[in-house]
Design an enzyme around this catalytic site. Structure first.
Site, mmCIF file in Angstrom:
data_model
loop_
_atom_site.group_PDB
_atom_site.id
_atom_site.type_symbol
_atom_site.label_atom_id
_atom_site.label_comp_id
_atom_site.label_asym_id
_atom_site.label_seq_id
_atom_site.Cartn_x
_atom_site.Cartn_y
_atom_site.Cartn_z
ATOM 1 N N HIS A 421 17.311 -14.648 -6.536
ATOM 2 C CA HIS A 421 18.308 -13.684 -7.000
ATOM 3 C C HIS A 421 17.662 -12.371 -7.432
ATOM 4 C CE1 HIS A 421 20.811 -11.822 -10.177
ATOM 5 N NE2 HIS A 421 21.793 -12.074 -9.328
ATOM 6 N N CYS A 752 -14.544 4.562 14.110
ATOM 7 C CA CYS A 752 -13.796 3.857 13.067
ATOM 8 C C CYS A 752 -14.339 4.141 11.672
ATOM 9 C CB CYS A 752 -13.778 2.355 13.339
ATOM 10 S SG CYS A 752 -15.396 1.613 13.580
#
Length: 797
Positions: A421, A752
């Site tokens: 919830h 990279c």
């Protein structure tokens, strides 16, 4: 019948008649049962029956006058008036003709299942429930294991009354719905005996990032009441949709939840909560076959509703497994109401500007950060104490808490998973929440200044004090793509899906080390030779980590395959370049059990690392596990966009040995599109690039090591750190040489390292040299993309 419709008599066109839940159940029974999807049968009391009750008992005007001048922000006023209205409805007698119809329908339903009083679920279905832009789900009541006509009638009236729960009334008021524009239909549906198996919730979209290529399944033992209510921390599974549809077993994530309790049938009707067994807690609540079946159903349901509505409709679905029939069932399906309404062209990124002391951690909901004063509340009766702008800290929430949740800066709970919830409501409100912390209410005190961060991946952190953070907003709709490919550097699977929306051409560097050190934690050889380990503490820890694995090396293979698969899925079908492990010996030794398998070296930086380990008798068994994990991700999960890269390969001869070792372990270069790259980080990689080009499919420049070894600098030494510069002419000449040689042999070259994002002039140099791709950290992608576009425009590309 005047007031009752059987579920196969209604469809999505009947929301006004039977509410969203019943209309959806009818739609699925009519349209999807033929696709093999099981839905429990039953009947619906129409909205007309609700109005009939109010009119025959003459309470409509009383309700209207009770709710006059309602102040939803005054908790006591809201509670008092809603309780009064519910009491009016529950005490109102059902008209005789309506009562007779319920009796006839219940007797007929019972006879279908060859019983006198069959067990049913009595569920509410509001006529405005589950609209794509408003979620009324969970606001009205559901009652399980109801038997006998008297109890069916009792709980039907309770469902009618639940249209005026505090949360439902407050929600309608705040969303601008008139209380009498919405009616309530009630479902009476055959129970699924999940008390003898499992149940849960699944979404056809990732609920945190909005990534739409996965199905996320939460599962726990017993009836679904606890998992929906957030009272249990469930197992979580993630299935990749594109390759599942191609026939692959693409379960790319499996997380074991604690599942401390479960809901089962109570002897006198209704349900009760009991503790799970140790075996249940250590086992997954679903088999792989069940996971894959549920995911395939989620895709079919999503596709059906998307086609029906003419707009993409991700779905929020409740499922249950019947332990007597050993079959799965869908018990609800409704539109997902948060990400389906988002403008995906606007990217908002939250980032902490400082670090602090971590008080507790749990499951992150959303990707935002908030700071505020904590208010610890253990009982919903105390919610009137809550002040606007505080951080709500509690055990768990249910609809009674909703009136103060909308006032909260953030929400932190002890219990619950991604579909509880608190998670559902916080997403809807756009409030950061961390659920399932276990100890939040004991380690946080009312009045504490805290920072709640959901911006660091799957895990959310509560920090002590008020930390500085920033929010970056970017409109992606008009952003052009450069000809130079811009890829991501990404090694943390927890950040994969939230990074997927960043414009990219794939992942140019996925470091295996992060997954091994953070998720696996154990040295691969310690798993292979577990019985020979001398360190008793290490053995104990490994036993705990590998619970459920009879063959311990499988733990390494599974966790590594899933981690890489999550990264690969985030950019699929664009490529991901996964670097095989590149720990240094001292780093390997720090893994659990690692010290018994690693030598002590004077200079691990240029010692036994990378390629030299993979074919060595002292490590190749460990490398075999890495290969098996990559083979599993490619062949079993179907993620053939995974390409592999070999680090620190000193000579072409080493390259050939490594490729042969990979072949022995089922990774065959060229087979099923497998490409193998080499890291260009040693001067020999550049000098002998023509030879490496005959062995590998491409190059990726590791600018840190290449700078270190070209300039002869130990990058860990502070004494000479000022000399370390990727922009030095010697390094730039190395890069230029490599690009020219690689292109001569039609091989691609990427970089990279971080240098292109740190130094715009270096990015400019790379574009001028004709580099094929740059891989950057996610926070550098946008600024570097703009710089590259500018350079390409100047060069006339």
């Amino acid at each position: 019948m005047k007031f009752i419709k059987w579920l196969d008599e209604v469809s999505m066109n009947d929301v006004g008649l039977v509410g969203g839940k019943n209309a959806s159940l009818g739609e699925m029974i009519k349209e999807l049962k033929s696709e093999g999807i099981n839905i429990p049968y039953g009947f619906a009391l129409t909205a007309q029956s609700y109005w009939y009750l109010l009119e025959s008992s003459k309470i409509k005007d009383k309700i209207q006058s009770t709710l006059e001048n309602l102040n939803t922000h005054d908790i006591n006023d809201l509670r008092s008036k809603c309780a009064s209205v519910r009491q009016m409805i529950e005490q109102a007698p059902l008209p005789d003709d309506l009562l007779q119809e319920i009796k006839e329908a219940y007797i007929k339903l019972s006879s279908m299942y060859s019983t006198q009083n069959t067990d049913v679920a009595v569920r509410s279905s509001a006529t405005a429930e589950d609209l794509p832009d408003a979620s009324f789900a969970g606001q009205q009541d559901t009652y399980l294991n109801v038997k006998g006509l008297d109890d069916v009638v009792k709980y039907v009236k309770k469902c009618y009354a639940s249209i005026f729960t505090d949360r439902a009334t407050s929600y309608r008021h705040d969303k601008g719905f008139n209380h009498f524009d919405i009616a309530l239909s009630v479902t009476v549906q055959k129970m699924v005996r999940s008390d003898k198996a499992a149940s849960g919730v699944m979404f056809s979209i990732d609920t945190e990032s909005g990534f739409d290529k996965v199905v996320v399944i939460n599962a726990s033992y017993g009836l679904g009441e606890l998992i929906v209510g957030g009272k249990v921390n469930p197992d979580e599974f993630m299935v990749f949709k594109p390759t599942l549809e191609k026939g692959f077993k693409s379960i790319i994530k499996k997380n074991l939840g604690s599942k401390l309790t479960k809901a089962i049938y109570s002897e006198n009707g209704g349900i009760k909560e009991i503790e799970t067994t140790t075996q249940e807690r250590l086992s997954y609540a679903l088999s792989d076959d069940d996971i894959l079946k549920l995911a395939s159903w989620a895709i079919k349901i999503e596709n059906h509703y998307t086609n029906k509505r003419g707009v993409y409709s991700p779905m929020d679905i409740e499922w249950a497994k019947d332990g007597e029939l050993n079959e799965l069932f869908i018990v609800q399906a409704r539109p997902e109401t948060v990400h389906s309404q988002k403008n995906l062209s606007i990217m908002e990124t939250y980032k902490l500007k400082e670090k602090g002391e971590i008080i507790t951690k749990g499951v992150a909901v959303g990707n935002k950060i908030a700071s505020g004063v904590a208010r610890v509340l253990l009982d919903a009766s105390k919610i009137s104490e809550f002040q606007e702008g505080e951080v709500l800290v509690t055990d768990m929430t249910d609809p009674d808490w909703e009136p103060i949740m909308k006032k909260a800066k953030a929400i932190v709970t002890n219990r619950g998973g991604r579909t509880c919830h608190a998670a559902i409501i916080s997403r809807e409100l756009g409030v950061p929440a961390i659920v399932g912390c276990a100890n939040a209410t004991s380690v946080i005190k009312t009045g504490d200044h805290i920072t709640v961060s959901c911006a660091e991946g799957d895990e959310g952190y509560v920090y002590k004090g008020k930390l500085e953070f920033e929010v970056e907003t970017l409109d992606l709709s008009s952003l052009q793509r450069p000809k130079t490919q811009i890829k991501l550097n990404l090694g943390n699977p927890a950040l994969a899906l939230s990074s997927a929306n960043i414009p990219n051409d794939g992942i140019g560097l996925a470091r295996m080390e992060f997954i091994i050190s953070s998720f696996i934690q154990v040295h691969p050889l310690a798993l292979i030779h577990f019985d020979k380990l001398k360190d008793e503490q290490a053995k104990k820890t490994i036993e705990e980590l590998t619970q459920g694995y009879s063959f311990k090396p499988d733990y390494f293979v599974d966790k590594l395959a899933q981690g890489v698969a999550l990264l690969a899925a985030s950019v699929y079908p664009k490529p991901i370049l996964v670097r095989m492990s590149d720990f240094k010996t001292n780093e390997y030794a720090n893994l659990i059990g690692g010290s018994e398998f690693e030598p002590e070296e004077e200079n691990p930086m240029i010692g036994w690392r990378g390629a030299s380990r993979y074919y060595s008798d002292n490590y190749k068994e460990g490398f075999a596990l890495e290969c098996l994990a990559m083979k599993k991700a490619r062949d079993e999960f179907g993620l053939t966009n995974i390409q592999l890269m070999i680090p620190f390969c000193r000579t072409p001869e080493e390259g050939r040995k490594v490729i042969e070792e990979m072949r022995k372990n089922g990774l065959i270069q060229g087979e099923n599109g497998l490409e193998i790259y080499v890291m260009a980080e040693i001067p020999s990689n550049v000098i002998c690039a023509d030879e490496y080009a005959q062995i590998f499919d491409g190059f990726s420049i590791g600018s840190n090591d290449l700078t270190q070894l070209t300039l002869g600098i130990d990058r860990d030494s502070g004494l000479i750190a000022h000399l370390f510069d990727e922009r030095h002419i010697a390094v730039k000449r190395m890069i230029s040489m490599l690009i020219k040689t690689a292109h001569k042999y039609s091989k691609s070259v990427g970089i990279c390292g971080q240098a292109p994002s740190d130094f715009p002039d270096f990015a400019e140099f790379l574009v001028e040299e004709g580099i094929d791709s740059m891989s950057l950290n996610p926070d550098s992608i946008m600024s570097t993309t703009l710089k590259v576009l500018e350079v390409e425009k100047r060069l006339g590309r």
